[in-house]
Design an enzyme around this catalytic site. Structure first.
Site, short mmCIF file in Angstrom:
data_model
loop_
_atom_site.label_atom_id
_atom_site.label_comp_id
_atom_site.label_asym_id
_atom_site.label_seq_id
_atom_site.Cartn_x
_atom_site.Cartn_y
_atom_site.Cartn_z
N CYS A 52 21.48 40.35 -6.22
CA CYS A 52 20.82 39.91 -4.98
C CYS A 52 21.39 40.59 -3.75
CB CYS A 52 21.01 38.40 -4.85
SG CYS A 52 22.75 37.97 -4.65
N SER A 270 33.03 29.77 -1.07
CA SER A 270 33.75 28.71 -1.75
C SER A 270 32.92 27.43 -1.71
CB SER A 270 35.10 28.50 -1.06
OG SER A 270 35.82 27.49 -1.67
N VAL A 271 32.41 27.11 -0.50
CA VAL A 271 31.58 25.91 -0.36
C VAL A 271 30.28 26.07 -1.17
CG1 VAL A 271 30.27 24.50 1.27
CG2 VAL A 271 32.54 25.32 1.90
N ASP A 367 44.10 34.82 -5.01
CA ASP A 367 44.96 36.00 -5.13
C ASP A 367 45.87 36.20 -3.92
OD1 ASP A 367 44.34 37.07 -7.61
OD2 ASP A 367 42.49 37.99 -6.87
N LEU A 411 41.67 26.01 11.46
CA LEU A 411 42.64 27.11 11.39
C LEU A 411 42.12 28.22 12.28
CD1 LEU A 411 45.03 28.62 10.00
CD2 LEU A 411 43.39 29.34 8.25
N ALA A 806 16.90 42.37 -22.72
CA ALA A 806 16.63 41.35 -23.74
C ALA A 806 17.72 41.35 -24.81
CB ALA A 806 15.28 41.58 -24.37
N VAL A 997 13.34 50.27 -33.26
CA VAL A 997 12.24 51.09 -33.76
C VAL A 997 10.97 50.99 -32.91
CG1 VAL A 997 12.92 51.18 -36.18
CG2 VAL A 997 11.71 49.19 -35.32
N GLU A 1177 20.30 49.91 -30.81
CA GLU A 1177 21.38 49.02 -31.22
C GLU A 1177 22.59 49.76 -31.78
OE1 GLU A 1177 18.45 47.54 -33.70
OE2 GLU A 1177 18.57 45.50 -32.99
C1 LIG Z 1 31.87 35.61 -7.11
C2 LIG Z 1 33.20 35.25 -6.52
C3 LIG Z 1 34.32 35.94 -6.93
C4 LIG Z 1 35.56 35.62 -6.41
N1 LIG Z 1 36.65 36.30 -6.84
C5 LIG Z 1 37.86 36.02 -6.34
C6 LIG Z 1 39.02 36.71 -6.77
O1 LIG Z 1 38.95 37.62 -7.61
N2 LIG Z 1 40.20 36.35 -6.25
C7 LIG Z 1 40.31 35.36 -5.32
O2 LIG Z 1 41.40 35.09 -4.87
N3 LIG Z 1 39.24 34.70 -4.89
C8 LIG Z 1 38.03 34.99 -5.38
N4 LIG Z 1 36.93 34.30 -4.95
C9 LIG Z 1 37.13 33.19 -4.00
C10 LIG Z 1 37.01 33.68 -2.57
O3 LIG Z 1 38.14 34.41 -2.22
C11 LIG Z 1 36.89 32.47 -1.67
O4 LIG Z 1 35.74 31.81 -2.02
C12 LIG Z 1 36.78 32.86 -0.22
O5 LIG Z 1 37.87 33.54 0.20
C13 LIG Z 1 36.48 31.67 0.66
O6 LIG Z 1 36.16 32.12 1.96
P1 LIG Z 1 34.83 31.68 2.72
O7 LIG Z 1 34.92 32.21 4.09
O8 LIG Z 1 33.64 32.08 1.96
O9 LIG Z 1 35.00 30.13 2.69
P2 LIG Z 1 33.92 28.93 2.92
O10 LIG Z 1 33.21 28.74 1.64
O11 LIG Z 1 33.07 29.35 4.07
O12 LIG Z 1 34.88 27.80 3.30
C14 LIG Z 1 35.84 27.35 2.36
C15 LIG Z 1 36.64 26.18 2.88
O13 LIG Z 1 37.48 26.60 3.92
C16 LIG Z 1 37.34 25.76 5.06
N5 LIG Z 1 37.50 26.60 6.25
C17 LIG Z 1 37.04 27.85 6.41
N6 LIG Z 1 37.43 28.33 7.58
C18 LIG Z 1 38.15 27.39 8.18
C19 LIG Z 1 38.81 27.30 9.42
N7 LIG Z 1 38.83 28.32 10.26
N8 LIG Z 1 39.45 26.16 9.71
C20 LIG Z 1 39.44 25.13 8.85
N9 LIG Z 1 38.81 25.14 7.67
C21 LIG Z 1 38.19 26.28 7.33
C22 LIG Z 1 35.99 25.15 4.94
O14 LIG Z 1 35.97 23.90 5.57
C23 LIG Z 1 35.82 25.04 3.44
O15 LIG Z 1 36.37 23.84 2.99
C24 LIG Z 1 35.68 34.59 -5.44
C25 LIG Z 1 34.53 33.91 -5.02
C26 LIG Z 1 33.31 34.23 -5.53
C27 LIG Z 1 32.10 33.49 -5.07
S1 FES Z 2 22.32 36.41 -7.98
FE1 FES Z 2 24.16 37.10 -8.86
S2 FES Z 2 25.29 37.59 -7.11
FE2 FES Z 2 23.57 36.64 -6.30
#
Ligand SMILES: Cc1cc2nc3c(=O)[nH]c(=O)nc-3n(C[C@H](O)[C@H](O)[C@H](O)COP(=O)(O)OP(=O)(O)OC[C@H]3O[C@@H](n4cnc5c(N)ncnc54)[C@H](O)[C@@H]3O)c2cc1C
Ligand code: FES
Ligand code: FES
Length: 1245
Positions: A52, A270-271, A367, A411, A806, A997, A1177
């Site tokens: 996407c 994350s959310v 990480d 934060l 598939a 095939v 295959e």
């Molecule tokens: C497909 C995928 C792969 C990933 N792979 C990894 C990986 O390999 N290694 C790894 O470490 N992580 C990985 N992650 C996790 C990723 O690092 C975290 O989801 C990301 O860093 C969260 O940041 P965000 O801005 O999207 O958070 P959001 O989803 O926007 O917020 C997360 C939380 O933080 C709070 N928050 C955000 N900003 C503030 C602020 N300024 N003050 C107070 N509260 C705040 C929010 O209230 C919420 O509770 C992965 C995530 C996905 C979806």
């Molecule tokens: S549909 Fe897989 S990353 Fe969005």
């Protein structure tokens, strides 16, 4: 507070204004359903696959710069897009206007097969080029790290990308300035000009140049808006959720004060997944927009302050810049962070996720937090009450109330101090896959000596992946203060840490012993790293590391790829316009790349369409006591809920020997079994209602999950089959050596990128029903639907334009889902759509099964030239032997074996392995009837041709090959021939598309149809040889000669007598050989695929580009099967691995650094289409060369450690298995749990 509630953003240069936006809406469904931009695909919905990918651009009025970044539309709430410009694959080029060079090159370099991943790939590369028009190969592989492809094996995608690099086409890996292309394979000169082979599958000189001035400009209105308009807080309220986007810090604090429980959504990475997959619901969301204070970058005298709102990609760039400018001594922390930022998720997620969101989420496998936690970092917090600072330490990470943010606090920024002299920081991680995979264990470690005496003054060690949050080994570190940095200290440290960071045998995530081993293996790596630096800083006082041990230090990652392909050239006698044997691009290649190729769920909404979703069993073996539908039925939008009772006597269908039920009746036999189907007027309503269906179960015995358990319970599928050749018992009595053992092979998820999808449309007349479905077997869908609706087959038509992958997974379960969907459509007289989410798909469809093999063999021997199979079929194995020999020579097997042994003797902690495997893959379908095929060819009066056949296009390029066949047979250009798709309406009773095939059999039918037509038209053509097809067609029409013909192929002869154990079940065999070399890290279980050489006998290739693509794509899928793809089930039989986050298919980082593929010179294969051989295959098996290479490397490690006994390793050979097999003092040190003393998180199935 000045508020606005109108959402304004741009999509592909067009303004979008939404007045009543629902904050729960994500960009992906909005693009696909509302704007009808279906080029952007759904693959997982959780940010894990990249299908996407779109580009997001924003103008920053302060820096006056536009930032373009890739993003996963599935995780972007549209409310967060105010003032942004979104570019989708449709926005960069189309066949109606002009295709973009990225689209052109990925198509022409054969980087698309099923094409489902292609728009995402295109957008990742496009965005990279917007920022770096001449990227390096590292930047390219980095940009594609978050995009999965299940078909191609990535090589052709990288080839396409390389054409944008300055040194195009080159591996860029040779330091001496001599590149892979100059050297050829093994330093031999490259393919000779005009010789029997050709070096290129595409002509680079034809490509459109990349012209940055032609790109879509950033909408001036958005710039003006950003510059001029006073920013206003935006409020959006939906049915269930309120969204606030404050634009000043003050307002943000006010909202946080008013709604302390509301999350501060930044990247939503994350959310978003929590809401989607864990059912978390937030009635209020606060999403700050362009608040400057959150993007601060401040270089102070003692360190860096980074704004919480900076994306992880921005943090990476900032740190990369800082480490260039400052002395290494000061930047230890930044180096460690950079190391993990390089592999954390994919580029899309890194660009969306914020530093603050990452820290505050406190994911157990974060990480960055383990590094930040050891580095004396502090968090700058703010609320209406004022500022304060808290340390980012263990208490904060474990959310201790007195060390955490208060609910109304936010934060603002993070202080990351500079390191000091004699201070060292390192980071470690091991995941199932090297990149874009959450760590199994990760770690941050810091030691401070104060001065050069090697006495520990400060020590901090923390781990991720080993508990509910990041864990700090605080007590252990405390006890080590004052100790000298030596082996004795290391030994104590390992024992202390193991004791402190203890993991229960039942810990979530499993792999407990592996995790324990990693905890101390990382510690050992840190010890060696620091020792080596100390030695460099003060060679007099610190002892050198033994050379052998230095191998513990380097990482295995390598991003440079080079590949060579050698394929058959066209014979001199072939007509220049005959396309057979040419590397013709996939017929839909360009449409895949522009997003114009239509897949099932891309079809527009039918008037009053309903959506169907399933409720599945949560038990592996249970009685259904009751099903309560009342609450679900009362939900808004719900139309109906169907159970087995509603389906009554049509609730089953018999395809093999036993009828299979569609919806469970009184009992369930596996988790994921379909129990009822919820029909609603939208997908969202159907899904919500499905959650409210209440099923009461009563568990039943026995619970059979593993093969061993089914043997124990005598639970087998019939019939049992046995083959015996000669007198087996007698033979074993006289042999010198017997090899006996057992091998277990785990199952595999097909992981086609397009999930199961269908749309059933009642025609409203004569009970006709159209079924549009992503399947390999339309006839079966027609049969099962007709039977369910009690209609004759002639009322039900099944249509398949293309399938987004598939691999055998879109047959039987697809039929059952289609039957229930059609039942619903028929019952309500409405069109019904059913598209499975990735998690549902993985749960419901099952995948490839695990195997348990018990063997007892005399010697391993290869077929002689003329030989017999165990079922007494004569074979000519000449080409097998030739493949083997070619592969030996091309891979320089013997020389490299010596080199591997030398490497292994010199390196204790890294080992290399080399293995070569032969391949004999039988092609045939078990009966003549199963191999019959038909085609229909029409010639229209303007001379154009329409061809249809019974095969399904699922990425294997069958339609392209069929057009090549028509072109050869009718001697007309391919551009004159069209193919619309497959339908039971045009070709009835077609067999399943499978077994490698499809082109083979259908091609013979197409050829037959063309020959019939040609025979009819020959007199007309010979009378007017200079005429055109238009002339000939018109004359034929005038003379009442039919211009339409059916072609037919009866199928290959095939028989097998299981009583006698002999027969001729297969028409021919595909032969091949592959040699793979790997390097493993004995301390972590990591492995790198260094090089693979493949030689295949494909007979005479119809299309070498497609055939090479099939071989390498299958090889990579096989490599995944044998190494990293691991399905995990709970002891109750619940599948844990339900998406790309948990289940790792190979990504770009898994490609062998060097890949060489050679097709044997053409050989005659009498009965097949132009002497070609069916591929598809067969290459999967060659992936096991990587398994055996790893086995070889592990054996070398064990030998060196004095472990000489037999080594039995099961598939997949994951990092866990590699590490645990490389037994050493660390594996001996870890505590082991008595089997039976705990309930494990998963059971090996
Ligand atoms: C497909 C995928 C792969 C990933 N792979 C990894 C990986 O390999 N290694 C790894 O470490 N992580 C990985 N992650 C996790 C990723 O690092 C975290 O989801 C990301 O860093 C969260 O940041 P965000 O801005 O999207 O958070 P959001 O989803 O926007 O917020 C997360 C939380 O933080 C709070 N928050 C955000 N900003 C503030 C602020 N300024 N003050 C107070 N509260 C705040 C929010 O209230 C919420 O509770 C992965 C995530 C996905 C979806
Ligand atoms: S549909 Fe897989 S990353 Fe969005
Ligand atoms: S072409 Fe990439 S998933 Fe099919």
């Amino acid at each position: 507070m000045d508020r606005a509630s109108e959402l304004l953003f741009y999509v592909n240069g067009r303004k979008v204004i939404e007045k009543n936006v629902d904050p729960e809406t994500m960009l992906l469904p909005y693009l696909r359903k509302k704007l009808r931009l279906t080029g952007t695909k759904y693959g997982c919905g959780g940010g894990g696959c990249g299908a996407c990918t779109v580009m997001i651009s924003r103008y920053n009025p302060i820096t006056k710069r536009i930032r373009h970044h890739p993003a996963n539309a599935c995780l972007i709430p549209i409310c967060s897009l105010y003032g942004a410009a979104v570019t989708t694959v449709e926005g960069i080029g189309s066949t109606h206007t002009r295709i973009h060079p990225v689209q052109e090159r990925i198509a022409k370099c054969h980087g698309t097969q099923c094409g489902f991943c292609t728009p995402g790939m295109v957008m990742s590369i496009y965005t990279l080029l917007r920022n770096h028009p001449e990227p390096t190969l590292d930047q390219l592989t980095d940009a594609l790290g978050g995009n999965l492809c299940r078909c191609t094996g990535y090589r052709p995608i990288i080839d396409a990308c390389k054409t944008f690099c300055k040194t195009s086409g080159c591996c860029q890996s040779k330091e001496n300035g001599v590149c892979c292309l100059d050297q050829g394979i093994n330093g031999l000169p490259e393919f000779e000009e005009g010789s029997k082979t050709s070096p290129k599958l595409f002509a680079e000189e034809e490509f459109l140049p990349l012209d940055p001035t032609q790109e879509l400009i950033f909408p001036p209105e958005l710039m003006i808006m950003a510059e001029k308009q006073s920013q206003r807080t935006r409020v959006f309220s939906g049915e269930r959720m309120m969204w606030f986007s404050p634009v000043t810090l003050k307002e943000l604090l006010e909202f946080k004060f008013k709604y302390p429980q509301a999350p501060v959504v930044m990247g939503n990475t994350s959310v978003g997944p929590e809401v989607k997959f864990k059912g978390v619901f937030h009635p209020v969301i606060i999403s700050p927009d362009r608040i400057e204070e959150l993007s601060v970058v401040n270089h102070a005298y003692n360190g860096l302050t980074l704004g919480a709102g900076l994306s992880l990609a921005q943090v990476k760039d900032i740190l990369a810049d800082v480490v260039q400018k400052l002395p290494e001594e000061k930047t230890q922390m930044y180096h460690a962070l950079l190391k993990h930022l390089g592999t954390l998720a994919g580029s899309q997620i890194r660009n969306m996720a914020s530093l603050g969101g990452h820290i505050i989420s406190r994911h157990p496998d974060s990480d960055l937090n383990p590094i930040l936690a050891v580095g004396n970092c502090t968090l700058n917090l703010l609320s209406k009450e004022g500022k304060r600072q808290i340390p980012l330490n263990e208490q904060f990470l474990s959310k201790c109330p007195n060390a955490d943010l208060k609910p109304q606090e936010i934060l603002v920024s993070v202080n990351i101090p500079y390191s000091r002299k004699w201070e060292f920081v390192s980071a470690f991680r091991q995941a199932q896959r090297q990149e874009n995979a959450l760590a199994i264990v990760n770690s941050g470690m810091r030691v401070f000596f104060g001065e050069g005496d090697g006495i520990i003054r400060e020590l901090c060690i923390s781990y991720g992946g080993v508990g509910p949050t990041t864990i700090c080994a605080k007590n252990s570190c405390q006890k080590l203060i004052g100790r000298c940095w030596n082996e004795e200290m290391l030994d104590t440290a390992c024992r202390l840490v193991l004791d402190e960071v203890s993991l229960l045998g039942s810990a979530p995530g499993g792999k407990v012993e592996f995790k324990r081993t990693l905890i101390i293996s990382f510690l050992f790596k840190f010890y060696l790293e620091v020792s080596q630096i100390l030695k460099k800083m003060d060679p007099v006082h610190y002892p050198s590391l033994a050379d052998k041990y230095e191998s513990a230090l380097e990482d295995l990652h390598s991003k440079h790829h080079c590949s060579t392909l050698k394929y058959q050239n066209i014979g001199p006698k072939q007509h220049p316009e005959d396309p057979i044997g040419h590397p013709i691009m996939h017929l839909s290649g360009v449409k895949h790349a522009t997003g114009e190729a239509i897949y099932c769920d891309d079809m527009p909404l039918v008037d009053q369409e309903f959506f169907l979703t399933f409720v599945t069993s949560s038990r592996a073996h249970a009685k259904i006591v009751s099903i309560d539908l009342s609450e679900a039925l009362s939900m808004p939008g719900v139309v109906d809920i169907m159970t087995a009772e509603h389906l009554g006597d049509v609730n089953s269908f018999c395809f093999f020997t036993e009828a299979e039920k569609f919806l469970a009746t009184d009992k369930v036999f596996c988790v994921g079994q379909l129990v009822c189907a919820v029909l609603a007027d939208s997908e969202v309503q159907a899904k919500r209602a499905a959650k409210r269906v209440k099923i009461v179960y009563q568990d039943l015995e026995p619970l059979i999950l593993t093969i061993e358990e089914s043997i124990q319970h005598n639970s087998f599928f019939e019939p049992e089959r046995k083959l015996e050749y000669g007198n087996v018992d007698e033979a074993f009595k006289v042999v010198d050596q017997i090899l006996e053992g057992e091998i277990h092979m785990g199952g595999q998820e097909h992981f086609y990128m397009e999930t199961q999808s269908m749309l059933v449309v009642p025609k409203g007349e004569d009970q006709e029903m159209d079924v549009y479905v992503s399947t390999q077997f339309p006839k079966y869908i027609q049969d099962i639907v007709a039977s369910t609706l009690k209609l004759p087959a002639n009322k039900v038509m099944c249509h398949v334009r293309r399938v987004g992958g598939a691999f055998g997974g879109k047959v039987l379960k697809t039929g059952i889902i289609a039957a229930v969907t059609a039942f619903a459509a028929n019952k309500h007289g409405h069109a019904v759509r059913c598209v499975l989410e990735r998690g549902e798909d993985m749960l419901i469809t099952g995948g490839r099964h695990p195997y348990l093999g018990k063997y007892k063999v005399r010697i391993i021997n290869m077929y002689k030239e003329i030989d017999q199979t165990p079922y007494k079929q004569e074979i000519n194995a000449k080409n097998l032997i030739q493949c083997w020999r070619e592969c030996m020579a091309m891979s320089s097997y013997s020389l490299r074996k010596v080199a591997v042994e030398k490497f292994n003797a010199e390196n204790y902690w890294k080992k290399k392995g080399l293995a070569m495997v032969p391949l004999k893959y039988p092609v045939g379908l078990g009966s003549r009837a199963a191999g019959q095929a038909a085609a229909l060819v029409h010639i229209y009066l303007d001379g154009s041709v329409l061809v249809t056949h019974g095969g399904i296009e699922m990425g294997q390029g069958v339609h392209t090959k069929m057009i090549q066949v028509v072109s050869r047979e009718l001697r007309m250009p391919m551009s004159n021939v069209h193919l619309r798709g497959t339908s039971t309406e045009t070709v009835p009773n077609a067999n399943i598309s499978g077994g490698s095939v499809v082109a083979d059999l259908n091609g013979l039918a197409v050829k037959d149809a063309c020959q019939t037509l040609l025979k009819r038209l020959e007199p007309i053509i010979s009378k007017n040889p200079k005429g055109t097809w238009k002339d000939w067609a018109q004359t034929a029409f005038d003379e009442s000669i039919s211009l339409s013909a059916v072609g037919y192929f009866r199928g290959y002869e095939s028989d097998m007598n299981w009583e006698k154990g002999e027969g001729h079940p297969f028409e021919y065999f595909v032969y091949g050989a592959a040699c793979s070399e790997v390097e493993i890290d004995c301390l972590t279980g990591d492995h790198k695929n260094i090089r693979t050489d493949i030689v295949m006998d494909v007979g005479c290739s119809i299309n070498p580009a497609i055939d090479v693509g099939q071989i390498e794509g299958a090889f990579i899928q096989g490599m995944g099967l044998y190494t990293i793809e691991e399905l995990n089930y709970s002891p109750q039989g619940i599948l844990h691995t339900r998406g790309p986050d948990q289940y790792k298919i190979p990504a770009i980082c898994d490609m062998p650094t060097e890949l060489h593929i050679v097709l044997l010179p053409p050989s005659q294969n009498s009965n097949t289409l132009y002497s070609s051989k069916g591929l598809g295959e067969s290459g999967v098996f060659l992936g096991c060369s990587v398994f055996f290479a790893i086995h070889d490397a592990v054996s070398a490690a064990r030998q060196e450690r004095g472990l000489h006994g037999p080594l039995s390793l099961n598939s997949p050979l994951t990092p866990e298995k590699i590490r645990m097999a490389c037994e050493d003092k660390f594996t001996k040190m870890i505590p082991r749990d008595e089997p039976g003393s705990y309930v494990p998180w998963n059971v090996p199935i």
